[in-house]
Structure formats: structure tokens, C-alpha cells
Design an enzyme around this catalytic site. Sequence first.
Site, PDB file in Angstrom:
ATOM      1  N   SER A  48       0.858  -1.193   0.000  1.00  0.00           N
ATOM      2  CA  SER A  48       0.000   0.000   0.000  1.00  0.00           C
ATOM      3  C   SER A  48       0.888   1.236   0.000  1.00  0.00           C
ATOM      4  CB  SER A  48      -0.893  -0.008   1.242  1.00  0.00           C
ATOM      5  OG  SER A  48      -1.752   1.120   1.236  1.00  0.00           O
ATOM      6  N   HIS A  57       1.877  12.161  -0.265  1.00  0.00           N
ATOM      7  CA  HIS A  57       1.367  13.505   0.007  1.00  0.00           C
ATOM      8  C   HIS A  57       2.433  14.530  -0.411  1.00  0.00           C
ATOM      9  CE1 HIS A  57      -2.311  12.360   2.061  1.00  0.00           C
ATOM     10  NE2 HIS A  57      -1.636  11.503   2.795  1.00  0.00           N
ATOM     11  N   HIS A 116      -2.728   7.391  -4.255  1.00  0.00           N
ATOM     12  CA  HIS A 116      -2.801   6.151  -3.483  1.00  0.00           C
ATOM     13  C   HIS A 116      -2.779   4.972  -4.442  1.00  0.00           C
ATOM     14  CE1 HIS A 116      -5.735   2.897  -2.389  1.00  0.00           C
ATOM     15  NE2 HIS A 116      -4.907   2.782  -1.369  1.00  0.00           N
ATOM     16  N   VAL A 128      -2.212  -2.999  -3.800  1.00  0.00           N
ATOM     17  CA  VAL A 128      -2.519  -4.318  -4.365  1.00  0.00           C
ATOM     18  C   VAL A 128      -2.400  -5.335  -3.236  1.00  0.00           C
ATOM     19  CG1 VAL A 128      -1.979  -3.914  -6.795  1.00  0.00           C
ATOM     20  CG2 VAL A 128      -0.128  -4.471  -5.216  1.00  0.00           C
ATOM     21  N   HIS A 131      -6.089   8.315 -16.500  1.00  0.00           N
ATOM     22  CA  HIS A 131      -7.075   7.298 -16.860  1.00  0.00           C
ATOM     23  C   HIS A 131      -6.643   6.499 -18.089  1.00  0.00           C
ATOM     24  CE1 HIS A 131     -10.397   7.705 -13.994  1.00  0.00           C
ATOM     25  NE2 HIS A 131      -9.971   8.943 -13.856  1.00  0.00           N
ATOM     26  N   HIS A 168     -21.074  10.924   3.428  1.00  0.00           N
ATOM     27  CA  HIS A 168     -21.586  11.926   4.357  1.00  0.00           C
ATOM     28  C   HIS A 168     -21.472  13.337   3.796  1.00  0.00           C
ATOM     29  CE1 HIS A 168     -17.284  11.621   5.197  1.00  0.00           C
ATOM     30  NE2 HIS A 168     -17.331  12.800   5.787  1.00  0.00           N
ATOM     31  N   GLY A 198      -6.116  -6.520  14.492  1.00  0.00           N
ATOM     32  CA  GLY A 198      -4.958  -6.354  15.356  1.00  0.00           C
ATOM     33  C   GLY A 198      -3.709  -5.944  14.627  1.00  0.00           C
ATOM     34  N   GLY A 199      -3.877  -5.230  13.509  1.00  0.00           N
ATOM     35  CA  GLY A 199      -2.725  -4.761  12.749  1.00  0.00           C
ATOM     36  C   GLY A 199      -1.967  -3.658  13.482  1.00  0.00           C
ATOM     37  N   ARG A 200      -0.849  -3.288  12.916  1.00  0.00           N
ATOM     38  CA  ARG A 200       0.003  -2.272  13.534  1.00  0.00           C
ATOM     39  C   ARG A 200      -0.568  -0.885  13.222  1.00  0.00           C
ATOM     40  NH1 ARG A 200       4.874   0.618  12.076  1.00  0.00           N
ATOM     41  NH2 ARG A 200       6.195   0.929  13.919  1.00  0.00           N
TER      42      ARG A 200
END
Length: 303
Positions: A94, A98, A108, A111, A147, A177, A260-262
Amino acid sequence: MTQPDSNAVEQYLRDLQERLCAALQQEDGAAVFHEDAWQRPAGGGGRSRVLTDGALFEQAGINFSQVMGERLPPSATAARPELAGRSWQAMGVSLVLHPRNPYVPTSHMNVRFFVAEKPGEAPLWWFGGGYDLTPYYGFEEDVVAWHRAAQAACAPFGAEVYPRYKQWCDEYFFLKHRDEARGVGGIFFDDLNAWGFERSFAFMRSVADSYLGAYLPIVQRRRATPYGERERDFQLYRRGRYVEFNLVWDRGTLFGLQSGGRTESILMSLPPLVKWRYDWHPEPGSAEAELYERFLPPRDWLA
């Protein structure tokens, strides 16, 4: 359906992280990625690599993770009851970039591969991922090129693939939202296994391998564009939308936290500086208003 080869996917993903870090560090030209290797107590681990305070990137993060467990979190089994009672393994790369200059878009890419197993039964597996672009100031040339690169990555797998995954991206990266898109989209896919392992794996590689060719030309066109406090202020305000999406809607964030990931690695996607203000609207006719009116509404950029 062909049997999955988790070792081949892991090897590819580790190499992908290396290639992405090398190319983006060279593009930045000033800062370097620092690695933070970590272990997950419940199984697995990863390598988080983060670049901060660069000439180009205010912050850039590229994660590799490979985690596993005996039971899936509720976010995974709620819509997939067939996964209950299976051991599982999830791995992926991932990336979130920025940039410092407001004329260079945030970007971003992700895969991933997932497999769940149970003795005496065939494994359940799938691929997912994609990439999307979040500009602060829109340039049609950039969005069309972005694209086109996504379409080219999909083309060997069928003419219908890009339109389907482009629409999925538009629908996924949407702040319900606010009734507003996060950016100008790209491609997004999930649950991919219908083509069999080899072809599905090849598609994931095609997407990941096309990313730098899609993004770096945009960076190179915009990175020297002069900007002032107005543009910087708008960039920080719009980064707030990025934060809202990742914390409220992103399934990957939810899965990572519930399994429970970091936390530091999961929230690496958040920008280092951000602003919110109450009920703000851009000045009519301004470049800021153009982003909302011309670029954020989903459209067929290749028509």
C-alpha cells in the site's frame, strides 16, 4: 480454478515495494525512505517505509505487510459467512503520497492478496487493489493521462475491464456523508478470482507495474509550479477530506484495526498537516471552485 501460489505473490510484492521506493526516492531527490520492520503478535508482520520532509513529498509511505491468523475479524466475515472457521493470510503493498506542492496531486495505490483455508476443503482466495488520484487543483491533461494509463493496464484482460473497475473506483472512493468524491478516481477491484490464479495474478501485476508510469509524468509537469499561502491553505483543507474517507469509510483501515494490525502502519496514509473549517465554500469562479464543479463529479475522462 487453479491453486493459489502464495509464495510467488509474496516475492512479487516484496520486489514491488523495493522498486517503488527506489523510483520515488530518486524523484524526490532530497529525502530517503526509512524502514520500520515489525512483527504482529498474532502472526506475520511487515516493512513500513516512510519518507518525510522531502523536496517533493511532504510525506510518502510504502508498506508491505503479510499477516495471518486463525479467525477473521467481523469486518471480513459479516458479508462472507463462508469464511468463518478458516485460517487466513493477507498480504499486500500500500502506497500513499502527500506532495508538498498543492499543484501535485496526492495519490494512493494498493494491491493485495487474501487466502483462507480449512482442512479438507479448497482454499478461498482473491486479489484486490487499484489506484486513485486526488488533485487539489485540476488539470484535464493530467486526469486524462492518468485514466489512459489505467485503461492500458486493463486492456489485455478485456475491453470491459477498465470501465467496470473505473466505475467501482468512483463508487468506492466517495464520501457519502458529504455526497462528494475524494478525487478523480482511477481503478479499483476486489474479490478477483474468476479468471483463475495465473490470470488474476497477472492482472494485479499489470495494475501495480503501471502505477509509476501513470503518476510520475504528472509530478514532473507540476512540481515546479509556483504557489502561495492561498493554494497551500486549500491543500490542507482538502486533505481533511482524505482523512475523513480513510477513517470513516475505508475497508482496509477497518480490517487492519479489527485484525490487530500495527496502528502506525495502518494510519501511515494520513497527511502530516491538515485543516478543517466550519461550513467553508470556495469563491465562485475560482480555481478552488473549479475542482468541485469540473473535476470531482464522476465522468468518463476518455470519452
